[in-house]
Design a protein around this motif. Structure first.
Motif, mmCIF file in Angstrom:
data_model
loop_
_atom_site.group_PDB
_atom_site.id
_atom_site.type_symbol
_atom_site.label_atom_id
_atom_site.label_comp_id
_atom_site.label_asym_id
_atom_site.label_seq_id
_atom_site.Cartn_x
_atom_site.Cartn_y
_atom_site.Cartn_z
ATOM 1 N N GLY A 98 14.457 91.273 -86.264
ATOM 2 C CA GLY A 98 15.813 90.857 -85.904
ATOM 3 C C GLY A 98 16.354 91.486 -84.637
ATOM 4 O O GLY A 98 15.649 92.195 -83.921
ATOM 5 N N CYS B 210 19.772 88.310 -87.578
ATOM 6 C CA CYS B 210 18.587 87.444 -87.694
ATOM 7 C C CYS B 210 17.400 88.217 -88.281
ATOM 8 O O CYS B 210 17.574 89.258 -88.893
ATOM 9 N N SER C 17 12.711 86.595 -83.247
ATOM 10 C CA SER C 17 13.054 85.885 -84.480
ATOM 11 C C SER C 17 13.782 84.576 -84.176
ATOM 12 O O SER C 17 14.575 84.479 -83.241
ATOM 13 N N ASP D 211 21.029 85.652 -91.293
ATOM 14 C CA ASP D 211 21.671 84.854 -90.245
ATOM 15 C C ASP D 211 23.181 84.726 -90.431
ATOM 16 O O ASP D 211 23.816 83.857 -89.829
ATOM 17 N N ARG E 254 19.354 81.162 -95.347
ATOM 18 C CA ARG E 254 19.236 82.364 -94.521
ATOM 19 C C ARG E 254 20.595 82.962 -94.162
ATOM 20 O O ARG E 254 20.681 84.093 -93.726
ATOM 21 N N GLN F 289 9.398 85.029 -87.257
ATOM 22 C CA GLN F 289 10.424 86.047 -87.479
ATOM 23 C C GLN F 289 9.866 87.430 -87.159
ATOM 24 O O GLN F 289 8.677 87.685 -87.358
ATOM 25 N N TYR G 28 16.456 81.887 -84.667
ATOM 26 C CA TYR G 28 17.817 81.727 -85.203
ATOM 27 C C TYR G 28 18.096 80.227 -85.204
ATOM 28 O O TYR G 28 18.446 79.647 -84.176
#
Lengths: 303, 261
Positions: free
Chosen positions: A17, A29, A129, A244, A205, A14, A131
């Motif tokens: 985002g 994200c 990141s 997310d 998430r 991660q 997803y």
């Protein structure tokens, strides 16, 4: 390189985002507790949005195959590096063959592991990141598994010093007396801030469901939402949207958790109590600037 | 058309919702699109994303650089400058929009309205080569969906009639959401309008063409879903490695073509 010798139930790459793709329906994200990852990156002299590892749920083991500087933070975990206990927010020099073992997460939810240089993988839509629902980003858009190899960027250590140990006052707070929220209506404020909730087991998430008082909600004409937005489904329990979450939502929006406190909320494990306190947007943005100031203080030290 | 003043309210501390209304109408969709274009054209410093929905849009911004009040002023300025520019700049708004906006009852004769509007849009599009206005995206469909028989039974229409009704009109991408690249396309012929399936599927394959209530959509990726599957397309609706990643944007016109013809 880092080899995954024993994978925990959840381990992903991660960063902070994605920006600029919400209109395509791509969620923001990124790290659930972005402040912690950002602080660890600043400690190591990385760019703030360098990719690190987000670890949750169970124990596991990583093996380093190159010398590199590593730092852990976020959830409290029982960790060892070659038999020695690993302290959070304290940089470690891993040597080839060193093993980092996370026995278990003791308190909190997400443990972050940052490495000097940052994790190397393809940027997809401007971010490294992972997803999971979309199957892209990170390494193969999935959780890391035993046998995976994680590449690390060369670190320009001659350019930036590293902070060996992060002082307590600059560590992102893991436990806060209440999560601050910006509420849209008085009714919503009274019901959300006047009750105690618990983080439900049905939290991931995408969103954290809250167990506690049922607040009258409604289906609405879908509106844009953001991570932190508190949704009130009809006759149901509130849901706080997380990293997310979809970009549009069809439930009434009561308000939103402030950015400064979203990481602290993310760190609450299922069953943990949570209280909310309403603040103004001005206060929320001051809190955000204080977080920024702390990160800049870490950077100033490590530059 | 008279538009009420947009209502600005915080969506957390890093976004502002600009609410133009709270129902789904073509007028509001067009107003959202106009507002979005004004905001994009204003190139407001600190804005990171603009997300349109049916009757509102959200402006995401860097709250470290710009505070809430300042961003509200910038948004209001961008929105009002366009409103003033409208009557004096025919390039900003096409004749088509004016014509559509003056219609007395938007709920009547939808098919003709949309068809006429789109034809005019396309003409203007060709002249100005504007990528933002009236782009028409054609989607070839194999009408072989698993739910065709159910839809036939529930609507009382034959398969051929369903295909005909679905492929004969142009749709507009009203909202992108739910999943990356998932475009809600309106509006479906009322004869095809059905509530969502009582038990949603755990996995709807990518490329499924589906209908529910007044809308149709193509599933860009494999996700859970409760819509009625009437066909499939080979087009890739969303590819994170493509620029732009989503085939459809809000405001696009969409035509489904029967691939078997």
């Amino acid at each position: 390189m880092i080899a995954v010798e024993r994978a925990p139930a959840y381990l992903t790459v991660q960063d902070l985002g994605r920006r600029g793709h919400l209109a395509d329906g791509v969620p923001r994200c990124g790290a659930m507790d972005g402040w912690t990852l950002a602080a660890l990156n600043e400690m190591l002299g990385n760019s703030r949005d360098a990719a690190g590892l987000e670890w949750a749920l169970s124990g596991g083991e990583l093996v380093f195959t190159k010398p590199m500087t590593v730092v852990l933070g976020g959830a409290d975990a029982e960790c060892e590096m070659d038999g020695a206990t690993v302290q959070p927010y304290r940089a470690l020099d891993a040597q080839p063959g060193d093993r980092l073992t996370v026995e278990r997460i003791v308190d909190g939810r997400f443990l972050y592991i940052a490495v000097a240089g940052g994790i190397q993988c393809e940027r997809v839509l401007g971010s490294r990141s992972t997803y999971l629902a979309g199957g892209f980003g990170g390494i193969g858009g999935r959780r890391l598994a035993r046998g995976d190899t994680i590449l690390v960027h060369e670190h320009r250590s001659q350019q930036r010093r590293q902070m060996h140990c992060l002082p307590e006052n600059l560590r992102p707070p893991r436990r806060v007396p209440h999560i601050r929220v910006i509420m849209r209506t008085d009714t919503a404020r009274e019901s959300i801030c006047g009750n105690e909730y618990r983080v439900s087991a049905a939290s991931d998430r995408t969103g954290y469901r809250l167990d506690g008082a049922v607040v009258g909600g409604a289906s609405i004409t879908s509106e844009p939402v953001c991570p932190g937005a508190i949704q009130l489904p009809p006759g149901g329990l509130p849901i706080v949207l997380m990293a997310d979450a979809p970009t549009i939502g069809g439930y009434a929006i009561a308000g939103a958790v402030i950015s400064a406190d979203l990481g602290a909320l993310a760190q609450l494990a299922p069953g943990e109590a949570v209280r909310f306190k309403a603040v103004s947007v001005i206060e929320a943005q001051s809190a955000l600037r204080r977080c920024e100031k702390d990160l800049l203080a870490i950077r100033a030290w490590s530059v | 058309m008279t538009e009420s003043r947009p209502k600005l309210e915080p969506l957390g501390d890093c976004a502002i919702t600009v609410a133009l209304g709270n129902i789904i109408t073509r007028e509001l969709s067009r107003a959202v699109l106009r507002s979005m274009r004004s905001l994009l054209a204003a190139h407001i410093d600190g804005v990171t994303d603009i997300v349109p929905s049916y009757a509102s849009l959200a402006v995401f911004y860097d709250a470290i650089a710009v505070d809430y009040d300042d961003m509200c002023s910038r948004i209001s300025a961008a929105l009002s400058s366009t409103a003033i520019a409208r009557p004096i700049d025919p390039g900003m708004e096409t004749a088509t929009d004016t014509e559509m906006d003056t219609e007395s009852d938007p709920e009547i004769d939808t098919a003709t309205d949309i068809a006429t509007g789109t034809a005019a849009h396309t003409e203007i599009d060709t002249r100005s080569e504007s990528r933002d206005r009236g782009r028409v995206v054609q989607i070839p469909v194999h009408y072989d969906g698993e739910d065709l028989d159910d839809v036939s039974r529930l609507t009382g229409l034959s398969r051929a009639e369903i295909i005909e009704l679905h492929s004969q009109r142009e749709y507009t991408a009203l909202v992108i959401g739910f999943a990356p690249g998932f475009a809600y396309l309106g509006e479906l012929d009322p004869r095809l309008s059905l509530p969502r399936r009582s038990s949603p599927r755990k996995r709807v394959p990518a490329g499924s063409v589906a209908i529910a209530e007044a809308q149709t959509a193509v599933y860009p990726s494999s996700t859970p879903g409760g819509w009625h599957l009437i066909g499939t397309t080979d087009l890739v609706m969303f590819d994170p490695r493509r620029t732009p990643p989503a085939l459809l944007r809000v405001g696009d016109n969409v035509v489904f073509e029967n691939a078997a013809e």
